[in-house]
Design an enzyme around this catalytic site. Structure first.
Site, mmCIF file in Angstrom:
data_model
loop_
_atom_site.group_PDB
_atom_site.id
_atom_site.type_symbol
_atom_site.label_atom_id
_atom_site.label_comp_id
_atom_site.label_asym_id
_atom_site.label_seq_id
_atom_site.Cartn_x
_atom_site.Cartn_y
_atom_site.Cartn_z
ATOM 1 C CB CYS A 332 -1.035 0.010 1.111
ATOM 2 S SG CYS A 332 -0.839 -1.214 2.386
ATOM 3 N NE ARG A 361 2.215 -9.143 5.146
ATOM 4 C CZ ARG A 361 0.899 -9.021 5.006
ATOM 5 N NH1 ARG A 361 0.100 -9.810 5.714
ATOM 6 N NH2 ARG A 361 0.381 -8.137 4.200
ATOM 7 C CD GLN A 379 -0.745 -8.486 0.496
ATOM 8 O OE1 GLN A 379 -0.197 -7.433 0.213
ATOM 9 N NE2 GLN A 379 -1.497 -8.634 1.574
ATOM 10 C CG ASP A 381 -2.519 -5.189 -2.265
ATOM 11 O OD1 ASP A 381 -3.678 -5.036 -1.871
ATOM 12 O OD2 ASP A 381 -1.513 -4.770 -1.661
ATOM 13 C CG HIS A 383 -4.216 -0.071 -2.434
ATOM 14 N ND1 HIS A 383 -3.082 -0.735 -2.830
ATOM 15 C CD2 HIS A 383 -4.420 -0.412 -1.133
ATOM 16 C CE1 HIS A 383 -2.609 -1.423 -1.809
ATOM 17 N NE2 HIS A 383 -3.403 -1.257 -0.769
ATOM 18 C CE LYS A 463 -11.097 -7.753 9.247
ATOM 19 N NZ LYS A 463 -10.018 -8.709 9.286
ATOM 20 C CG HIS A 509 -6.026 -1.432 2.035
ATOM 21 N ND1 HIS A 509 -4.671 -1.326 1.949
ATOM 22 C CD2 HIS A 509 -6.419 -0.461 2.872
ATOM 23 C CE1 HIS A 509 -4.263 -0.333 2.715
ATOM 24 N NE2 HIS A 509 -5.302 0.213 3.291
#
Length: 637
Positions: A332, A361, A379, A381, A383, A463, A509
């Site tokens: 992000c 991670r 991911q 991902d 946005h 979320k 996200h």
RNA sequence: GCCGACGUAGCUCAACAGGAAGAGCAGCUGAUUCGUAAUCAGCAGGUCAGGGGUUCAAAUCCCCUCGUCGGCUCCA
């Protein structure tokens, strides 16, 4: 007084002072036995006294009764353990989703032989059919009792939970501090299995004693128990780590490092297919595809706040030329910086940026698990930067997008959760309310059923989580849609409103698959390694019968390859049966058998996975059918 | 990270209680040219996870490290 027995309802006057058990005996017409009763909506013991004007339902099966049964099974387990190893300290023993457990504390570990012994003893206790009675003791008496027995964990529980009198349950010599309810006697617990033992912290606290948790399960009938044990075996067979090895999909190597995935060619091609599909669909849905680096200046993570709240999950930074670089745990901040690089008008919004971003991670060593829990993963991902007014529509279209993508992979059942504002949060309550409202309205408009999980939101925003159900009914967390009030503010991003004022955009996200690694793991288990045609690493296996047919085989192989079909030809000097067996074990959807007869006629003999020999057909016809099926991405062959 | 179990050939697994590391599959070579789930024969393949210790002798017993598995905690 209303009494319900199964579907039958009876209206009956009944005197106080008798137990439900006695009431049942007077009413019963057959040999069936209830496990417990539901009195005015509350589950109670059959041995409890009837008070008068209740509405009573006798429970024979169903989820609530099963919980009672399993709870009693856990007591049986504790009794067996205490008989076998007197002095063992007992913790808690609740029913859980698929069974029950009981926590014990003693020096020596329980071995698998011990588990067998325990199960045998439980069987014996069940046969003895001891009465299970509830007793109400004064708190002092209970504490004295458990002190004499050396059960310090029980004392701790009593002191915490009991206010006045203490409810205990007794069966034979075994007494447990417990709220109940329970079945009337140990004979009710007949069909059970002790499954495993592992460690658990007392009260889930890392700083407290480590208990040994024995897991088991129990059912009403032998059939149900066997069915569940069969399910466990089926799940074992589908284990993605096992299939990953057998089908050469991926590798985790000690030489590379724990939690780091090596995608072998067979897995790599599946990943490529998934990613191509993913990118194409994103472009079709109005997303832009972006790429960002794997490391970034540590200052970025300072600004984003990750160094404050995410540090323990980040690998340590590396330094070069007096700059510290951080391996990214998230994508992000990069996207935010990209947003900031240009002045945006409200007319630009919504901006939807998607990236298959690989993040790293640090996960504690004990939690790593195949592809499902790793240290480096990609991911899917994206946005979405939008105005507050656009938020609801964006969430709705994301929900629909998720549903579309997931169903393409054969997932059509979901458990959806809306997580709302937690105790610790950033942003204004007004913003939170607005975002929660937008999420809720989008969910309502989508027509999807969901549950609200109060207070389970992330500190930066509410979320929606979508958990998919696989063929075995297991759930997996994949999609997530999160509103973020934090990052836009921290980076001070804005767009220019109609009236020329600066306005902070809403940032959403979202991930649909979650991570490519985890999703692949789930896919392997869902399909049991037998991927549908469009995803299969090898779609067609060509098997020439003798060397005479090799040229024909290679010619057809080339035709298929030119049509972008993934094909392999088995030219080895082996018999037909052998090659078919191998193709079968490799779970290849289509097998083309080519002998002299086929070659002469320009035909093929087709075998379909799970269906067997389909006979002969023209190659051109097969090719057209194949192309059509691959295009449709169907689940069936 | 914690508790427990486990780690033997590329894979799946043997090796009773410390006494010369074994099988099947896969691989290679040769024979066989075959019609719908395993053709036959031969060959090769191991620092028994790594390190230290006990012992005349260790895959086996002890200690440490690494990894895997089952959970706890955490999570995409």
């Amino acid at each position: 007084m209303k009494i319900k027995i199964g579907e039958k309802k009876i209206e009956k006057e009944f005197k106080e002072g008798k137990s439900f058990w006695e009431l049942w005996k007077e009413l019963k017409k057959d040999a069936s036995l209830p496990l417990c009763v539901k009195v005015n909506g509350v589950i109670r013991d059959l041995r409890d006294e009837v008070e008068g004007k209740e509405s009573i339902e006798f429970l024979f099966d169903g989820e609530e009764a099963l919980e009672v049964l399993r709870h009693s099974a856990s007591h049986l387990l504790a009794q067996a353990v205490l008989q076998l190893w007197p002095g063992t300290k007992t913790g808690v023993g609740p029913p859980i989703k698929d069974g029950f457990y009981y926590d014990f504390h003693r020096k020596e570990p329980f071995t698998s032989q011990d588990l067998e012994k325990i199960e045998k003893r439980m069987l014996k206790l069940s046969e003895q059919n001891m009465e299970i009675r509830r007793e109400i003791w004064p708190k002092g008496k209970a504490i004295d009792y458990f002190r004499k027995k050396g059960q310090n964990f029980k004392i701790e529980l009593i002191e915490e939970k009991a206010e006045g009198d203490v409810s205990v349950y007794a069966q034979g010599e075994f007494v447990d501090f417990c709220r109940g309810p329970h079945v009337p006697s140990t004979g009710y617990v007949k069909y059970f299995k002790i499954l495993s033992v592992s460690a658990a912290y007392w009260k889930g606290d890392e700083n407290r004693e480590s208990m040994q948790r024995i897991y088991g399960t129990a059912f009403f009938t032998k059939e149900a128990l066997d069915k569940y044990l069969h399910f466990l075996e089926e799940a074992k067979k589908r284990d993605h780590r096992k299939l990953g090895k057998a089908l050469n999909l991926f590798l985790v190597s000690e030489e590379i490092g724990p939690g780091l995935i090596l995608w072998l060619p067979k897995g790599g091609i599946v990943r490529k297919i998934i990613e191509d599909y993913w990118r194409n669909e994103h472009i079709r849905k109005g997303y832009d595809i972006i790429f960002t680096p794997h490391i970034a200046d540590l200052n970025l993570w300072q600004t984003s706040g990750h160094l404050d709240f995410y540090k323990e999950n980040m690998f340590p930074p590396m330094e070069k030329d007096n700059v510290s670089y951080q391996l990214k745990p998230m994508n992000c901040p990069f996207h935010i910086v990209m947003f900031k690089s240009k002045l945006h008008s409200y007319r630009d919004l919504p901006i939807r940026w998607a990236e298959l971003g690989t993040v790293y991670r640090y996960e504690r060593s004990g939690v790593l698990h195949g592809l499902l829990r790793v240290r480096g993963f990609t991911q899917d991902d994206a946005h979405i930067f939008c105005t507050p007014e656009q938020m609801e529509d964006e969430i709705l279209s994301t929900l629909n997008f998720a549903r579309e993508i997931l169903s393409t992979f054969g997932f059509t059942e979901y458990d959806i959760f809306l997580s709302t504002r937690p105790e610790k949060f950033v942003g204004a309550i007004k913003e939170w309310d607005r975002a929660e409202d937008a999420l809720k309205k989008a969910l309502d408009r989508s027509g999807m059923e969901y549950e609200i999980d109060p207070g389970a939101g992330v500190f930066y925003g509410p979320k929606i989580d979508i958990k998919i159900r696989d063929v075995l009914g297991r759930t997996w967390q994949c999609s997530t849609i999160q509103v973020d009030f934090n990052l836009p503010q921290r980076f001070g991003i804005y767009y220019v409103e109609e009236d020329g004022k600066h306005q902070t955009p809403i940032m959403i996200h979202r991930a649909l698959l979650g991570s490519i690694e985890r999703f692949f793991g789930v896919l392997i288990e869902h399909y049991g390694g037998a991927f549908p045609l469009w995803l299969s690493p090898v779609q067609v296996e060509i098997i020439p019968i003798t060397e005479r047919n090799h040229d024909y085989a290679l010619k057809l192989e080339n035709s298929l390859r030119q049509a972008y079909v993934r094909v392999e030809t088995d030219l080895r000097n082996e018999k037909l049966g052998y090659k078919i067996r191998e193709a079968h074990l490799n779970k290849i959807p289509y097998v083309m058998v080519l002998g002299d007869k086929e070659e002469k006629e320009g035909e093929i003999s087709l075998r379909i996975r799970g269906k067997g020999d389909m006979g002969r057909m023209r190659f051109s016809k097969f090719l057209n059918m194949l192309k059509e099926k691959i295009k449709n991405k169907g689940q069936e062959l």
